[in-house]
Enzyme design. Structure first.
Site, PDB file in Angstrom:
ATOM      1  N   SER A  52       0.873  -1.170   0.000  1.00 11.76           N
ATOM      2  CA  SER A  52       0.000   0.000   0.000  1.00 11.76           C
ATOM      3  C   SER A  52       0.912   1.221   0.000  1.00 11.76           C
ATOM      4  CB  SER A  52      -0.938  -0.004   1.214  1.00 11.76           C
ATOM      5  OG  SER A  52      -0.215  -0.159   2.428  1.00 11.76           O
ATOM      6  N   GLU A 105       1.257   5.593   0.586  1.00 16.62           N
ATOM      7  CA  GLU A 105       0.687   6.789   1.220  1.00 16.62           C
ATOM      8  C   GLU A 105       1.071   8.058   0.458  1.00 16.62           C
ATOM      9  OE1 GLU A 105       0.804   7.119   5.577  1.00 16.62           O
ATOM     10  OE2 GLU A 105       1.847   9.036   5.286  1.00 16.62           O
ATOM     11  N   ASP A 151      -1.438  15.573  14.758  1.00 14.69           N
ATOM     12  CA  ASP A 151      -0.540  16.547  15.386  1.00 14.69           C
ATOM     13  C   ASP A 151      -1.339  17.746  15.870  1.00 14.69           C
ATOM     14  OD1 ASP A 151       1.693  14.985  14.719  1.00 14.69           O
ATOM     15  OD2 ASP A 151       1.744  15.848  12.703  1.00 14.69           O
ATOM     16  N   PHE A 208      12.366  14.752   9.536  1.00 13.67           N
ATOM     17  CA  PHE A 208      11.210  13.879   9.813  1.00 13.67           C
ATOM     18  C   PHE A 208      11.465  13.033  11.060  1.00 13.67           C
ATOM     19  CE2 PHE A 208       9.744  13.403   5.077  1.00 13.67           C
ATOM     20  CZ  PHE A 208       9.170  14.665   5.149  1.00 13.67           C
ATOM     21  N   HIS A 261       3.720  -0.990   3.808  1.00 15.91           N
ATOM     22  CA  HIS A 261       3.091   0.302   3.520  1.00 15.91           C
ATOM     23  C   HIS A 261       4.210   1.317   3.264  1.00 15.91           C
ATOM     24  CE1 HIS A 261      -0.108   3.350   3.796  1.00 15.91           C
ATOM     25  NE2 HIS A 261       0.726   4.079   4.520  1.00 15.91           N
TER      26      HIS A 261
END
Length: 275
Positions: free
Chosen positions: A8, A10, A101, A208, A258
């Site tokens: 998958s 994102e 967030d 990140f 993912h």
């Protein structure tokens, strides 16, 4: 490619027409790997709500599985209810369910404090309509008081009705397997799908990782720093590193992954082909 492994991918919702056109091209390239679904992120405090929804509906119209992210921080029950109804009306059957967030300068936390409360609310509102994914943190959430508290919080999300989980990315495969073992000892039987982050550039990855608590092992950090501005070599090396991580996961029996695409396809295609 291991034919038993499903993928998958994102995306984040683009801000411009050019970004949307780019994402269509990226989707076309990644569709070659027959993904289980494409997911679309949701900005802090619902800041991308309409763009997330538009992108999800476009993906669905192309005939792909589409899973919107839905986060609850700063949201009211009425706002979440309206989102759920809109997705149900379009036949969306999967959600990635997150706390989200806290937006900068935001005072109100809304009607929900934690993701397990959102999962419970969605189940109460919609029954078993949605397959609910939640987040898992193999190296533990940056706000967690301890490893055990983080595990307990993860189990609360599963107990509230989540079907499966997607992990934060990691470059230490042992962290993922240890998290899996610890969750199973708590009685978690839901699948915990590894999240995979390709390496595009070191500065971005370090930023990140500082925010989300994912560790870049020292050996990897030193190698990436050494490439400096040579992005082509860095990405080639990074693709090999991530391919090796994926190969170890597959060898251990992992059958779903993912990918965090950052709306790019090239390196991910290279990794999957190398597998």
């Amino acid at each position: 490619m291991n034919h038993k492994t499903s993928y998958s991918f994102e995306f984040f919702p683009p801000k411009t027409a050019e970004g949307m056109a780019n994402l269509r091209q990226v989707r076309q390239e990644l569709a070659a790997f027959s993904p289980e679904f494409f997911s679309v992120t949701f900005g802090a405090g619902g800041s991308t709500r309409d763009r997330t929804m538009d992108t999800v509906f476009e993906i669905q119209a192309e005939g792909h599985g589409a899973a919107p992210h839905i986060s609850c921080i700063s949201s009211s029950k009425e706002e979440i209810r309206a989102l759920l109804q809109a997705y149900q009306a379009k036949g969306i059957r999967r959600l990635v369910t997150l706390r989200g967030d806290i937006p900068s300068g935001e005072v109100s936390a809304g009607d929900f404090k934690y993701a397990n409360e959102l999962v419970s609310f969605i189940r109460a509102e919609t029954g078993d309509w949605f397959h609910l994914e939640v987040a898992a943190y193999p190296e533990f959430h940056p706000e967690a008081g301890s490893a055990q508290k983080d595990l307990d919080n993860f189990k609360r999300k599963i107990d509230a009705g989540a079907d499966s989980a997607i992990t934060q990315y990691f470059y230490n495969v042992d962290a993922y397997f240890r998290f899996l073992d610890a969750a199973q000892k708590l009685g978690v039987t839901a699948p915990i799908i590894p999240g995979i982050m390709p390496i595009y550039n070191y500065t971005q990855l370090a930023r990140f990782s500082n925010v989300c608590g994912a560790e870049i092992p020292r050996w990897l950090r030193m190698r990436l720093e050494a490439y400096g501005d040579d992005l082509a070599s860095l990405r080639g090396f990074g693709a090999d590193v991530v391919t090796e991580i994926c190969a170890k996961l597959i060898a251990a029996g992992v059958d779903k992954m993912h990918f965090y695409t950052l709306n790019q396809a090239g390196i991910i295609g290279q990794i999957i082909r190398q597998l």
